[in-house]
Design a protein around this motif. Structure first.
Motif, PDB file in Angstrom:
ATOM      1  N   THR B  81     -16.646 -17.538 -27.436  1.00 36.52           N
ATOM      2  CA  THR B  81     -16.813 -17.225 -28.867  1.00 36.52           C
ATOM      3  C   THR B  81     -15.851 -16.120 -29.264  1.00 36.52           C
ATOM      4  N   ALA B  82     -15.746 -15.919 -30.550  1.00 38.22           N
ATOM      5  CA  ALA B  82     -14.775 -14.952 -31.050  1.00 38.22           C
ATOM      6  C   ALA B  82     -15.412 -13.584 -31.210  1.00 38.22           C
ATOM      7  N   THR B  83     -14.570 -12.589 -31.273  1.00 35.69           N
ATOM      8  CA  THR B  83     -15.027 -11.233 -31.555  1.00 35.69           C
ATOM      9  C   THR B  83     -14.497 -10.821 -32.929  1.00 35.69           C
ATOM     10  N   ALA B  84     -15.152  -9.841 -33.562  1.00 35.09           N
ATOM     11  CA  ALA B  84     -14.842  -9.500 -34.956  1.00 35.09           C
ATOM     12  C   ALA B  84     -13.390  -9.051 -35.134  1.00 35.09           C
ATOM     13  N   SER B  85     -12.683  -9.720 -36.016  1.00 38.24           N
ATOM     14  CA  SER B  85     -11.231  -9.547 -36.142  1.00 38.24           C
ATOM     15  C   SER B  85     -10.801  -8.343 -36.961  1.00 38.24           C
ATOM     16  N   PHE B  86     -11.696  -7.839 -37.841  1.00 33.76           N
ATOM     17  CA  PHE B  86     -11.232  -6.807 -38.774  1.00 33.76           C
ATOM     18  C   PHE B  86     -10.668  -5.603 -38.034  1.00 33.76           C
ATOM     19  N   ARG B  87     -11.139  -5.406 -36.781  1.00 35.45           N
ATOM     20  CA  ARG B  87     -10.676  -4.247 -36.007  1.00 35.45           C
ATOM     21  C   ARG B  87      -9.218  -4.378 -35.560  1.00 35.45           C
TER      22      ARG B  87
END
Lengths: 324, 220
Positions: B81-87
């Motif tokens: 799964t993906a991790t939060a991209s905004f970072r």
């Protein structure tokens, strides 16, 4: 009867790690299917239906339902009459060993790192990890071990409110938390929402966390007024107009649970927690004769756990007053 | 909306031009994972890329797999799964330039202005995972681990994985080639109802910094 063996304890811990990571609890699945039926928005509906398909694939292929297998942790309830080898520290050793083995075998993501140096032993074990919370139960010879795999980055907040802020204050803080973390779906909603009210700061956090993670969908607080508040705040959560991924929708909460603890006379501390789309929990009961039964309902909040059965001066009067 | 599109990787500009916010996408070919650990090595510490990524693929997945290594040196991928991209937004401009990446895949998107200013001008789109816990569905789409780089230095979660994928998805298009954002559009629609949700609710007795940004303010 022989005491429960350490092997049985470790086997139970290992098995619940595998079950929690892979199989969605049936109460949550039924709840999310109801959300899917209710959801009128196409995008939000698509997201929920895709999640249901994901749970089916996870179970069929024995894959973790989510690659972020969270921070595995344990909740243990020991019956007063339970006898087991190795003592309490032996049980904690078994837990650490089972966690490391399951991380390799499932496989689970080794999420646990040192908070400052980011050291990762690739086994989800480290300083103060995994957490183990202990509780006890009268008139029982079994040991219940529950594991919860919960993500840890988004969806939780704590605030010291005051009695004058009232129920409206709690509602407002709940909305603040859900909107803050619900945007773009960072809280991975629809979620089981847990609210802790009262206690001291740490108790407040703990109660809310346990309300989210250790009570099943459909369960209501035994206090009828709190049960009513649970339904009211769930309705408020689903009326924000926000669904999964922060899209337009009406699916924020699959359920909402409240736990309370007596608190400082001047304060009303509140914590909000969201147990995500992949609400992962599994419980093993090791019976006195050593055989193990698995289930998904932790049955953590027993009357004894809420200390309803522990008498104190005025307890009866207090209850009579509340229900008058 | 809700149209299904298959894309072969490396993605051609023509195939990306067909996407619009809300399209459902499945990928075939190779994707690589990179997040802050990899970005730091290449962009801050100026280390060389372990493989010439652009020759193989142009799709960067913000992902840490649930993976473990077998005794024979191969790898097992359970869920993905993906991790939060905004970072990772701050790395994107330099990263797209360095790797010719044109498909960024992650969780929850990035600020809409970054699409307008960074992704769209470079011909790149952003795809978000669905849900976000579709780990088993995405894991099913990973056919093979082609290679893994910086595993020892960065650990399983931060290492750079190269996955051969087939029918890998579903993803939703957040940003198209014009920099339109699905999250931003949906956020605006949600915002219209928010005032209604707060009707009749008073501010709490004690405020917090953040609710006022002037630290000279009293909070009561």
């Amino acid at each position: 009867m022989r005491p429960i063996s350490q092997e049985a304890i470790e086997e139970a811990c290992y098995e619940i790690m595998k079950k929690a990571a892979v199989d969605i609890p049936e109460d949550y699945l039924a709840g999310i299917k109801r959300s899917a039926e209710r959801e009128k928005e196409a995008l939000s509906g698509f997201v929920i239906k895709t999640m249901v398909k994901n749970y089916e694939t996870a179970t069929a292929e024995r894959r973790p339902m989510c690659a972020d297998t969270g921070l595995p942790r344990y909740f243990i309830k020991v019956g007063d009459d339970a006898r087991f080898e190795g003592g309490f520290t032996g049980m904690e050793r078994s837990i650490r060993s089972a966690t490391a083995r399951a991380t390799q075998d499932v496989p689970m993501r080794p999420n646990r790192v040192h908070p400052l140096w980011r050291t990762d032993y690739n086994n989800n074990v480290g300083i103060n990890a995994p957490e183990v919370e202990w509780s006890f139960e009268p008139d029982a010879g079994w040991i219940d071990i529950t594991t919860v795999h919960k993500g840890g980055l988004f969806g939780t907040d704590y605030r010291m409110l005051f009695p004058g802020d009232g129920l409206g204050g709690i509602r407002r803080f709940l909305l603040d938390t859900l909107i803050a973390f619900g945007k773009r779906g960072l809280a991975c909603q629809p979620a089981i929402i847990g609210i802790g009210i009262g206690g001291s700061k740490d108790t407040c956090m703990q109660l809310g966390k346990q309300a989210a993670c250790l009570r099943i969908v459909g369960d209501r607080n035994p206090d009828p007024k709190i049960a009513e508040l649970e339904l009211e705040l769930m309705e408020a959560s689903n009326s924000i107009g926000m669904g999964p991924m922060g899209f337009v929708g009406s699916s924020m909460a699959v359920d909402l649970h409240i736990e309370v603890g007596f608190t400082h006379t001047g304060g009303m501390p509140v914590s909000v927690h969201t147990f995500c789309l992949s609400s992962r929990r599994a419980t093993a009961r090791i019976h006195a004769d050593g055989h193990i039964e698995y289930r998904t309902d932790p049955k953590w909040f027993t009357p004894y756990y809420r200390r309803e059965g522990i008498a104190w001066e005025g307890a009866r009067l207090d209850q009579e007053r509340q229900h008058a | 909306m809700l149209e299904k599109i298959d894309i072969d990787l490396p993605a051609s500009p023509e195939s990306l031009a067909k996407l619009e916010p809300g399209s459902i996408v499945y990928l075939n070919g190779v994707v690589y994972t990179a997040r802050e650990g990899v970005y730091d090595r290449v962009l801050n510490r100026k280390e060389n890329l372990p493989v010439p990524i652009h020759e193989v693929t142009n799709a960067n997945f913000h992902c840490s797999p649930a993976a473990s290594s077998n005794a024979d040196g191969s790898y097992r991928i359970g869920a993905v799964t993906a991790t939060a991209s905004f970072r990772f937004s701050k790395y994107m401009g330099d990263w797209l330039d360095a790797t010719k990446t044109r498909v960024v895949i992650g969780k929850g998107g990035m600020p809409a202005e970054d699409y307008k200013n960074i992704l769209a001008p470079r011909g790149a789109v952003y795809l978000t995972t669905v849900g976000y816990g579709t780990g088993a569905l995405l894991g099913q789409g990973v056919r093979k681990v082609l290679s893994v780089h910086w595993l020892e230095e960065l650990g399983i979660a931060q290492a750079m994985w190269m996955f051969e994928v087939c029918g890998f998805g579903p993803f939703l298009v957040d940003s198209d080639l014009e920099g339109n954002s699905l999250f931003a559009e949906q956020g605006k629609l949600v915002n219209r109802n928010i005032e209604q949700a707060y009707k009749g609710l008073r501010k709490p007795a004690l405020l917090r910094y953040g609710e006022t940004d002037d630290r000279k303010d009293e909070l009561i």
